[in-house]
Write a protein that holds these residues in place. Structure first.
Motif, PDB file in Angstrom:
ATOM      1  N   ILE A  10      71.979  35.458  52.669  1.00  0.00           N
ATOM      2  CA  ILE A  10      71.166  36.277  53.252  1.00  0.00           C
ATOM      3  C   ILE A  10      71.150  35.077  54.346  1.00  0.00           C
ATOM      4  CG2 ILE A  10      68.938  36.415  53.038  1.00  0.00           C
ATOM      5  CD1 ILE A  10      69.293  37.764  49.725  1.00  0.00           C
ATOM      6  N   MET A  11      70.719  34.228  53.943  1.00  0.00           N
ATOM      7  CA  MET A  11      71.117  32.797  54.936  1.00  0.00           C
ATOM      8  C   MET A  11      71.937  32.839  56.134  1.00  0.00           C
ATOM      9  SD  MET A  11      68.261  31.273  54.333  1.00  0.00           S
ATOM     10  CE  MET A  11      68.026  30.550  55.519  1.00  0.00           C
ATOM     11  N   MET A  12      72.985  33.454  55.585  1.00  0.00           N
ATOM     12  CA  MET A  12      73.724  33.629  56.717  1.00  0.00           C
ATOM     13  C   MET A  12      74.155  34.308  57.494  1.00  0.00           C
ATOM     14  SD  MET A  12      78.047  32.500  54.347  1.00  0.00           S
ATOM     15  CE  MET A  12      78.449  32.767  55.931  1.00  0.00           C
ATOM     16  N   THR A  13      73.335  35.159  57.018  1.00  0.00           N
ATOM     17  CA  THR A  13      73.647  36.847  58.092  1.00  0.00           C
ATOM     18  C   THR A  13      71.832  36.588  58.768  1.00  0.00           C
ATOM     19  OG1 THR A  13      73.656  38.352  56.696  1.00  0.00           O
ATOM     20  CG2 THR A  13      72.683  39.356  58.097  1.00  0.00           C
ATOM     21  N   THR A  14      71.143  35.975  58.230  1.00  0.00           N
ATOM     22  CA  THR A  14      69.604  35.686  59.122  1.00  0.00           C
ATOM     23  C   THR A  14      70.142  34.427  59.873  1.00  0.00           C
ATOM     24  OG1 THR A  14      68.376  36.756  57.044  1.00  0.00           O
ATOM     25  CG2 THR A  14      67.092  35.094  58.651  1.00  0.00           C
ATOM     26  N   MET A  15      70.472  33.543  59.638  1.00  0.00           N
ATOM     27  CA  MET A  15      70.644  32.286  60.630  1.00  0.00           C
ATOM     28  C   MET A  15      71.729  32.546  61.876  1.00  0.00           C
ATOM     29  SD  MET A  15      68.723  29.978  59.183  1.00  0.00           S
ATOM     30  CE  MET A  15      68.579  29.236  60.967  1.00  0.00           C
ATOM     31  N   THR A  16      72.875  33.628  62.234  1.00  0.00           N
ATOM     32  CA  THR A  16      73.843  34.035  62.827  1.00  0.00           C
ATOM     33  C   THR A  16      72.943  34.718  63.767  1.00  0.00           C
ATOM     34  OG1 THR A  16      74.357  35.696  61.395  1.00  0.00           O
ATOM     35  CG2 THR A  16      75.589  34.008  61.242  1.00  0.00           C
ATOM     36  N   THR A  17      72.353  35.916  62.959  1.00  0.00           N
ATOM     37  CA  THR A  17      71.083  36.155  63.885  1.00  0.00           C
ATOM     38  C   THR A  17      70.344  35.336  65.215  1.00  0.00           C
ATOM     39  OG1 THR A  17      71.659  38.447  62.526  1.00  0.00           O
ATOM     40  CG2 THR A  17      69.931  39.218  63.990  1.00  0.00           C
ATOM     41  N   VAL A  18      69.241  34.600  64.007  1.00  0.00           N
ATOM     42  CA  VAL A  18      68.234  34.482  65.069  1.00  0.00           C
ATOM     43  C   VAL A  18      69.147  32.709  65.996  1.00  0.00           C
ATOM     44  CG1 VAL A  18      67.127  31.732  64.419  1.00  0.00           C
ATOM     45  CG2 VAL A  18      66.540  33.787  62.919  1.00  0.00           C
ATOM     46  N   LEU A  19      70.452  32.561  65.541  1.00  0.00           N
ATOM     47  CA  LEU A  19      70.650  31.959  66.625  1.00  0.00           C
ATOM     48  C   LEU A  19      70.810  32.583  67.657  1.00  0.00           C
ATOM     49  CD1 LEU A  19      71.979  29.112  64.505  1.00  0.00           C
ATOM     50  CD2 LEU A  19      70.072  28.997  65.666  1.00  0.00           C
ATOM     51  N   GLY A  20      71.818  34.028  67.105  1.00  0.00           N
ATOM     52  CA  GLY A  20      72.528  34.526  68.254  1.00  0.00           C
ATOM     53  C   GLY A  20      71.278  35.047  69.914  1.00  0.00           C
ATOM     54  N   MET A  21      70.173  35.351  68.532  1.00  0.00           N
ATOM     55  CA  MET A  21      68.918  35.644  69.512  1.00  0.00           C
ATOM     56  C   MET A  21      68.182  34.436  70.563  1.00  0.00           C
ATOM     57  SD  MET A  21      68.128  38.849  69.833  1.00  0.00           S
ATOM     58  CE  MET A  21      69.712  40.001  69.418  1.00  0.00           C
TER      59      MET A  21
END
Length: 85
Positions: free
Chosen positions: A6-17
């Motif tokens: 969950i944290m990996m998916t969330t962080m990759t999307t947040v950092l990508g945005m």
């Protein structure tokens, strides 16, 4: 068990945005607010998924145990079933 994915998916999307949300320039008038909303929504939903849902579940389980004791009903332990009784 579920924290890391969950944290990996969330962080990759947040950092990508983040670059899209922080960019100042031509054409970003519509995209920057969208990126900000995505970042805020993902952060809020991750906090609710990882913290709020387990806490509410534990509270409901404790309330069920208390009600069972209060009204004299015995609760089944995990793994016990009604088969064979």
């Amino acid at each position: 068990v579920r924290l890391r994915p969950i944290m990996m998916t969330t962080m990759t999307t947040v950092l990508g945005m983040l670059p899209l949300a922080l960019t100042i320039g031509e054409g970003t008038e519509a995209l920057a607010p969208m990126a900000t909303v995505i970042i805020g929504g993902l952060t809020a939903s991750s906090i609710m998924t990882l913290l709020l849902v387990p806490v509410v579940y534990a509270m409901m389980d404790d309330a069920g145990n208390w009600l069972g004791r209060r009204f004299g009903q015995e609760r089944l332990k995990p793994g016990e079933g009604t088969a064979g009784k």
